[in-house]
Design an enzyme around this catalytic site. Structure first.
Site, PDB file in Angstrom:
ATOM      1  N   SER A  36       2.471   2.407 -21.088  1.00  7.61           N
ATOM      2  CA  SER A  36       1.552   1.871 -22.105  1.00  7.61           C
ATOM      3  C   SER A  36       0.131   2.313 -21.776  1.00  7.61           C
ATOM      4  O   SER A  36      -0.112   2.993 -20.769  1.00  7.61           O
ATOM      5  CB  SER A  36       1.623   0.336 -22.146  1.00  7.61           C
ATOM      6  OG  SER A  36       1.197  -0.209 -20.916  1.00  7.61           O
ATOM      7  N   SER A  73     -12.316   3.312 -12.479  1.00  5.50           N
ATOM      8  CA  SER A  73     -12.903   2.432 -13.487  1.00  5.50           C
ATOM      9  C   SER A  73     -14.411   2.441 -13.323  1.00  5.50           C
ATOM     10  O   SER A  73     -14.930   2.814 -12.257  1.00  5.50           O
ATOM     11  CB  SER A  73     -12.376   1.004 -13.296  1.00  5.50           C
ATOM     12  OG  SER A  73     -13.052   0.077 -14.121  1.00  5.50           O
ATOM     13  N   TYR A 109     -10.207  -6.144  -7.786  1.00  6.76           N
ATOM     14  CA  TYR A 109     -10.084  -4.922  -8.582  1.00  6.76           C
ATOM     15  C   TYR A 109     -11.177  -3.927  -8.213  1.00  6.76           C
ATOM     16  O   TYR A 109     -10.914  -2.733  -8.036  1.00  6.76           O
ATOM     17  CB  TYR A 109     -10.153  -5.304 -10.054  1.00  6.76           C
ATOM     18  CG  TYR A 109      -9.935  -4.175 -11.041  1.00  6.76           C
ATOM     19  CD1 TYR A 109      -8.692  -3.577 -11.175  1.00  6.76           C
ATOM     20  CD2 TYR A 109     -10.971  -3.722 -11.866  1.00  6.76           C
ATOM     21  CE1 TYR A 109      -8.476  -2.548 -12.094  1.00  6.76           C
ATOM     22  CE2 TYR A 109     -10.769  -2.716 -12.786  1.00  6.76           C
ATOM     23  CZ  TYR A 109      -9.522  -2.133 -12.899  1.00  6.76           C
ATOM     24  OH  TYR A 109      -9.327  -1.123 -13.806  1.00  6.76           O
ATOM     25  N   LYS A 143     -10.666  -0.178  -6.726  1.00  3.37           N
ATOM     26  CA  LYS A 143     -11.127   0.984  -7.483  1.00  3.37           C
ATOM     27  C   LYS A 143     -12.254   1.730  -6.777  1.00  3.37           C
ATOM     28  O   LYS A 143     -12.354   2.956  -6.877  1.00  3.37           O
ATOM     29  CB  LYS A 143     -11.549   0.550  -8.889  1.00  3.37           C
ATOM     30  CG  LYS A 143     -10.394   0.053  -9.755  1.00  3.37           C
ATOM     31  CD  LYS A 143      -9.325   1.115  -9.951  1.00  3.37           C
ATOM     32  CE  LYS A 143      -8.269   0.702 -10.979  1.00  3.37           C
ATOM     33  NZ  LYS A 143      -7.234   1.744 -11.169  1.00  3.37           N
ATOM     34  N   THR A 157      -6.503  -1.809 -24.234  1.00  4.22           N
ATOM     35  CA  THR A 157      -5.153  -1.890 -23.668  1.00  4.22           C
ATOM     36  C   THR A 157      -4.849  -3.350 -23.329  1.00  4.22           C
ATOM     37  O   THR A 157      -5.636  -4.244 -23.625  1.00  4.22           O
ATOM     38  CB  THR A 157      -5.059  -1.036 -22.391  1.00  4.22           C
ATOM     39  OG1 THR A 157      -5.842  -1.647 -21.363  1.00  4.22           O
ATOM     40  CG2 THR A 157      -5.550   0.388 -22.642  1.00  4.22           C
TER      41      THR A 157
END
Length: 271
Positions: free
Chosen positions: A15, A138, A151, A155, A186
């Site tokens: 996805s 990101s 996160y 990243k 998303t």
């Protein structure tokens, strides 16, 4: 460069950005290997692609499954020309409330597993002397964003690994690209982990109104085609934040120059 007849292997391909990259590369004539945990969702993506495809489902944290998938990918057609380290999960919780297991899970999935997959594939690419490695980081890999401490740590770490690897591979014919998306429409926010490690279950308005995945994929592949090493895919304030923290090309060139001048050989000789 032309992607006609090349093989792109994408993790997290069921996805979002991963599936969109598969679609865009297929339109440009590439063969596609799709990896993720859910075989049925990977097959659904493969069915939409008008190119030759292979699905290799596995959990990125399963080292043995990843090793077997790497062997299969490297032996399919002429081997892997492009590898995209895209599998990952985000977070929405204040640090003070967040279980330590959330940090371990996110760093394991978003960073350690992506490094492991790359390391497994490196001998295949270095032996051939060509290839492209893409790391989907990101804007949060450049800028510390509240509610995403785990996160951001993962990243930021991905960018550090990729930048160091780029220097090491600068004389090998293998290109390393770091991708820094901003808000892309998303399920990243809906699937993000809460403080206790459970899925958040709802999205953010900024994500829902973000860049469409197909548009993000086109921007990424256009930039890869131009051999840009750090690729920011964002609009508005997020783009400005990313540009403020962009690594200058001169620094990439300086590190490559160190390697060309024998930096690694000198370091190894001192051991």
């Amino acid at each position: 460069m032309s992607f006609e007849g090349k093989t792109a292997w994408i993790t997290g391909a069921s996805s979002g950005i991963g599936a969109a990259l598969a679609g865009e590369w297929a339109r440009r004539g590439a063969n596609i290997i799709l990896s993720g945990r859910d075989e049925s969702r990977l097959s659904a993506v493969a069915d939409r692609l008008e190119t030759e495809t292979k699905t290799l489902p596995f959990d990125v944290r399963d080292d043995e499954a990843m090793r077997q998938a790497t062997e299969e990918a490297a032996s399919w057609k002429d081997g892997v020309n492009i590898f995209v380290a895209n599998a990952g999960i985000s977070q929405r919780s204040p640090a003070v409330d967040t279980d330590m297991q959330v940090y371990r899970d996110i760093i394991d999935i978003d960073l350690t597993a992506q490094i492991a997959a790359t390391q497994a594939l490196l001998p295949h690419m270095t032996q051939r002397g060509s290839g492209k490695l893409l790391f989907i980081s990101s804007i949060a890999g450049k800028v510390g964003v509240p509610m995403r401490t785990a996160y951001c740590a993962a990243k930021h770490g991905m960018i550090g690994y990729a930048d160091a690897l780029r220097g090491e591979l600068s004389q090998s014919g293998i290109d390393v690209h770091v991708i820094c998306p901003g808000s892309v429409a998303t399920d990243v926010s809906r699937n993000a982990l809460s403080a206790d490690g459970t899925p958040r279950g709802r999205s953010d308005k900024v994500i829902d109104n973000g860049i469409r995945p197909d548009d993000a994929a086109k921007r990424i592949i256009d930039a890869v085609e131009l051999n840009q090493r750090e690729i920011i895919v964002a609009d508005g304030m997020e783009e400005a934040m990313g540009e403020m923290r962009r690594t200058p090309d001169q620094l990439f060139d300086q590190v490559a120059g160190m390697v060309a001048a024998g930096y690694m050989e000198k370091m190894q000789a001192e051991d």
